[in-house]
Design a protein around this motif. Structure first.
Motif, PDB file in Angstrom:
ATOM      1  N   THR A  72       4.979  12.460  -2.717  1.00 44.97           N
ATOM      2  CA  THR A  72       5.112  10.871  -2.764  1.00 44.97           C
ATOM      3  C   THR A  72       5.490  10.357  -4.438  1.00 44.97           C
ATOM      4  O   THR A  72       6.550   9.719  -4.383  1.00 44.97           O
ATOM      5  CB  THR A  72       3.972  10.000  -2.270  1.00 44.97           C
ATOM      6  OG1 THR A  72       3.550  10.481  -0.947  1.00 44.97           O
ATOM      7  CG2 THR A  72       4.207   8.633  -2.419  1.00 44.97           C
ATOM      8  N   TYR A  73       4.982  10.952  -5.418  1.00 52.78           N
ATOM      9  CA  TYR A  73       5.089  10.758  -6.640  1.00 52.78           C
ATOM     10  C   TYR A  73       6.662  10.877  -7.009  1.00 52.78           C
ATOM     11  O   TYR A  73       6.867  10.152  -8.058  1.00 52.78           O
ATOM     12  CB  TYR A  73       4.064  11.426  -7.591  1.00 52.78           C
ATOM     13  CG  TYR A  73       4.561  12.932  -7.906  1.00 52.78           C
ATOM     14  CD1 TYR A  73       5.125  13.233  -9.074  1.00 52.78           C
ATOM     15  CD2 TYR A  73       4.391  13.808  -6.923  1.00 52.78           C
ATOM     16  CE1 TYR A  73       5.494  14.467  -9.317  1.00 52.78           C
ATOM     17  CE2 TYR A  73       4.692  15.152  -7.353  1.00 52.78           C
ATOM     18  CZ  TYR A  73       5.299  15.571  -8.341  1.00 52.78           C
ATOM     19  OH  TYR A  73       5.842  16.721  -8.574  1.00 52.78           O
ATOM     20  N   ASN A 122      -1.047  11.373  -8.227  1.00 51.26           N
ATOM     21  CA  ASN A 122      -1.048   9.721  -8.395  1.00 51.26           C
ATOM     22  C   ASN A 122       0.411   9.105  -8.709  1.00 51.26           C
ATOM     23  O   ASN A 122       0.968   9.614 -10.119  1.00 51.26           O
ATOM     24  CB  ASN A 122      -2.056   9.240  -9.330  1.00 51.26           C
ATOM     25  CG  ASN A 122      -2.114   7.768  -9.274  1.00 51.26           C
ATOM     26  OD1 ASN A 122      -1.113   6.993  -8.700  1.00 51.26           O
ATOM     27  ND2 ASN A 122      -2.833   7.181  -9.953  1.00 51.26           N
ATOM     28  N   PRO A 123       1.314   8.712  -7.926  1.00 55.82           N
ATOM     29  CA  PRO A 123       2.589   7.976  -8.417  1.00 55.82           C
ATOM     30  C   PRO A 123       2.618   6.824  -9.505  1.00 55.82           C
ATOM     31  O   PRO A 123       3.492   6.751 -10.286  1.00 55.82           O
ATOM     32  CB  PRO A 123       3.271   7.464  -7.107  1.00 55.82           C
ATOM     33  CG  PRO A 123       2.115   7.235  -6.192  1.00 55.82           C
ATOM     34  CD  PRO A 123       1.005   8.145  -6.575  1.00 55.82           C
ATOM     35  N   ALA A 164       0.922  -0.993   0.038  1.00 57.60           N
ATOM     36  CA  ALA A 164       0.068  -0.006  -0.006  1.00 57.60           C
ATOM     37  C   ALA A 164       0.833   1.234  -0.014  1.00 57.60           C
ATOM     38  O   ALA A 164       1.675   1.477   0.967  1.00 57.60           O
ATOM     39  CB  ALA A 164      -0.744  -0.160   1.246  1.00 57.60           C
ATOM     40  N   ILE A 165       0.725   2.074  -1.001  1.00 56.97           N
ATOM     41  CA  ILE A 165       1.592   3.183  -1.271  1.00 56.97           C
ATOM     42  C   ILE A 165       0.769   4.311  -0.626  1.00 56.97           C
ATOM     43  O   ILE A 165      -0.446   4.629  -0.972  1.00 56.97           O
ATOM     44  CB  ILE A 165       2.069   3.542  -2.578  1.00 56.97           C
ATOM     45  CG1 ILE A 165       2.670   2.288  -3.250  1.00 56.97           C
ATOM     46  CG2 ILE A 165       2.817   4.908  -2.761  1.00 56.97           C
ATOM     47  CD1 ILE A 165       3.943   2.205  -2.663  1.00 56.97           C
ATOM     48  N   LEU A 166       1.207   5.001   0.540  1.00 56.15           N
ATOM     49  CA  LEU A 166       0.380   6.136   0.926  1.00 56.15           C
ATOM     50  C   LEU A 166       0.890   7.379   0.316  1.00 56.15           C
ATOM     51  O   LEU A 166       2.077   7.789   0.193  1.00 56.15           O
ATOM     52  CB  LEU A 166       0.881   6.193   2.762  1.00 56.15           C
ATOM     53  CG  LEU A 166       0.525   4.858   3.306  1.00 56.15           C
ATOM     54  CD1 LEU A 166       0.978   5.148   5.015  1.00 56.15           C
ATOM     55  CD2 LEU A 166      -0.924   4.520   3.152  1.00 56.15           C
ATOM     56  N   ILE A 167       0.100   7.993  -0.238  1.00 55.78           N
ATOM     57  CA  ILE A 167       0.125   9.129  -1.052  1.00 55.78           C
ATOM     58  C   ILE A 167      -0.051  10.511  -0.453  1.00 55.78           C
ATOM     59  O   ILE A 167      -1.061  10.805  -0.097  1.00 55.78           O
ATOM     60  CB  ILE A 167      -0.591   9.047  -2.637  1.00 55.78           C
ATOM     61  CG1 ILE A 167      -0.443   7.614  -3.108  1.00 55.78           C
ATOM     62  CG2 ILE A 167      -0.339  10.009  -3.375  1.00 55.78           C
ATOM     63  CD1 ILE A 167      -1.180   7.423  -4.272  1.00 55.78           C
ATOM     64  N   GLY A 168       1.130  11.269  -0.309  1.00 59.05           N
ATOM     65  CA  GLY A 168       0.915  12.463   0.210  1.00 59.05           C
ATOM     66  C   GLY A 168       1.586  13.591  -0.823  1.00 59.05           C
ATOM     67  O   GLY A 168       1.183  13.149  -2.117  1.00 59.05           O
ATOM     68  N   SER A 169       1.780  14.651  -0.539  1.00 63.43           N
ATOM     69  CA  SER A 169       1.900  15.752  -1.475  1.00 63.43           C
ATOM     70  C   SER A 169       2.990  15.497  -2.450  1.00 63.43           C
ATOM     71  O   SER A 169       3.047  15.815  -3.844  1.00 63.43           O
ATOM     72  CB  SER A 169       2.048  17.249  -0.902  1.00 63.43           C
ATOM     73  OG  SER A 169       1.239  17.455  -0.137  1.00 63.43           O
ATOM     74  N   VAL A 213      10.365   5.646  -2.793  1.00 55.31           N
ATOM     75  CA  VAL A 213       9.196   5.104  -3.100  1.00 55.31           C
ATOM     76  C   VAL A 213       9.029   4.542  -4.288  1.00 55.31           C
ATOM     77  O   VAL A 213       8.331   3.263  -4.533  1.00 55.31           O
ATOM     78  CB  VAL A 213       8.043   6.355  -2.820  1.00 55.31           C
ATOM     79  CG1 VAL A 213       6.644   5.911  -3.424  1.00 55.31           C
ATOM     80  CG2 VAL A 213       7.869   6.656  -1.374  1.00 55.31           C
ATOM     81  N   ARG A 214       9.435   4.956  -5.333  1.00 53.45           N
ATOM     82  CA  ARG A 214       9.416   4.517  -6.600  1.00 53.45           C
ATOM     83  C   ARG A 214      10.388   3.249  -6.786  1.00 53.45           C
ATOM     84  O   ARG A 214       9.603   2.229  -7.317  1.00 53.45           O
ATOM     85  CB  ARG A 214      10.392   5.413  -7.876  1.00 53.45           C
ATOM     86  CG  ARG A 214       9.567   6.675  -8.037  1.00 53.45           C
ATOM     87  CD  ARG A 214      10.101   7.706  -9.081  1.00 53.45           C
ATOM     88  NE  ARG A 214       9.490   8.809  -9.392  1.00 53.45           N
ATOM     89  CZ  ARG A 214       9.852   9.603  -9.884  1.00 53.45           C
ATOM     90  NH1 ARG A 214      10.946   9.935 -10.536  1.00 53.45           N
ATOM     91  NH2 ARG A 214       8.801  10.798 -10.369  1.00 53.45           N
ATOM     92  N   TYR A 215      11.146   3.276  -6.019  1.00 51.88           N
ATOM     93  CA  TYR A 215      11.869   1.901  -5.872  1.00 51.88           C
ATOM     94  C   TYR A 215      11.220   0.695  -5.194  1.00 51.88           C
ATOM     95  O   TYR A 215      11.085  -0.262  -5.728  1.00 51.88           O
ATOM     96  CB  TYR A 215      13.351   1.980  -5.216  1.00 51.88           C
ATOM     97  CG  TYR A 215      14.216   0.480  -4.861  1.00 51.88           C
ATOM     98  CD1 TYR A 215      14.841   0.212  -5.705  1.00 51.88           C
ATOM     99  CD2 TYR A 215      13.744  -0.086  -3.864  1.00 51.88           C
ATOM    100  CE1 TYR A 215      15.494  -1.049  -5.950  1.00 51.88           C
ATOM    101  CE2 TYR A 215      14.607  -1.274  -3.896  1.00 51.88           C
ATOM    102  CZ  TYR A 215      15.228  -1.668  -4.787  1.00 51.88           C
ATOM    103  OH  TYR A 215      15.968  -3.079  -4.634  1.00 51.88           O
ATOM    104  N   GLU A 216      10.440   1.006  -4.083  1.00 50.86           N
ATOM    105  CA  GLU A 216       9.787   0.181  -3.372  1.00 50.86           C
ATOM    106  C   GLU A 216       8.311  -0.333  -4.198  1.00 50.86           C
ATOM    107  O   GLU A 216       7.952  -1.464  -4.327  1.00 50.86           O
ATOM    108  CB  GLU A 216       9.061   0.832  -2.373  1.00 50.86           C
ATOM    109  CG  GLU A 216       8.247   0.079  -1.405  1.00 50.86           C
ATOM    110  CD  GLU A 216       7.883   0.430  -0.156  1.00 50.86           C
ATOM    111  OE1 GLU A 216       7.154  -0.324   0.737  1.00 50.86           O
ATOM    112  OE2 GLU A 216       7.982   1.471   0.259  1.00 50.86           O
ATOM    113  N   ILE A 217       7.788   0.825  -5.159  1.00 49.64           N
ATOM    114  CA  ILE A 217       6.667   0.282  -6.213  1.00 49.64           C
ATOM    115  C   ILE A 217       7.255  -0.653  -7.052  1.00 49.64           C
ATOM    116  O   ILE A 217       6.593  -1.604  -7.199  1.00 49.64           O
ATOM    117  CB  ILE A 217       6.246   1.636  -6.780  1.00 49.64           C
ATOM    118  CG1 ILE A 217       5.408   2.550  -5.766  1.00 49.64           C
ATOM    119  CG2 ILE A 217       5.231   1.347  -8.002  1.00 49.64           C
ATOM    120  CD1 ILE A 217       4.982   4.068  -6.306  1.00 49.64           C
TER     121      ILE A 217
END
Length: 151
Positions: A36-37, A77-78, A29-34, A42-46
């Motif tokens: 995050t994208y 949205n990332p 679950a990617i928690l999306i803040g201002s 975060v990109r690596y984890e995705i």
């Protein structure tokens, strides 16, 4: 914190930390803040989550009231800024990121095997938002619906 300690040690340490946190998981679950994208790790984890076969979903959290009782505007949205370059035979994906006006290869992770993709995606760059959904924790009643989102 573990994150700060790994950050001091460099990229290899951060990759190891993220990889170990994904062990024995099936959903990310990617928690999306201002911002995050745009966050590299975060990109690596995705992308790593896709590589290990996890289901992904994004959850906008800026609608949750903070200590000051205020909310923030939803961040981008990332999954619109991350994608995969699908191989010609549809069996591999190379992580790509959108920056300003075009796609670039994501240098922190090599191509990996994916579920065979249909002809329409082969040899093309495909946004992750094609496959993965996002929700707003407040508007979409996350406390009631989270289990359905990951099903």
């Amino acid at each position: 914190s573990i994150w700060e300690e790994s950050k001091k040690k460099g990229d290899v340490s951060l990759k190891r930390m993220i990889n170990s946190e994904l062990d024995n998981t099936s959903v990310t679950a990617i928690l999306i803040g201002s911002e995050t994208y745009a966050r590299t790790w975060v990109r690596y984890e995705i992308f790593k989550s896709i590589e290990v076969g996890n289901t992904l979903l994004g959850i906008h959290i800026n609608s949750i009231r903070g200590k000051d009782e205020q909310t923030k505007t939803a961040g981008p949205n990332p999954f619109n800024f991350c994608g995969l370059r699908i191989s010609d035979d549809g069996s591999k994906g190379s992580p790509i990121i959108w920056s300003t006006d075009k796609w670039y290869y994501f240098s922190k992770l090599d191509a990996f095997s994916i579920n065979k993709q249909p002809e329409k995606y082969r040899g093309k760059n495909v946004k992750l938002s094609t496959w993965y959904s996002t929700y707003d924790w407040v508007a979409d009643k996350g406390s009631e619906n989270f289990k359905d989102w990951i099903a």
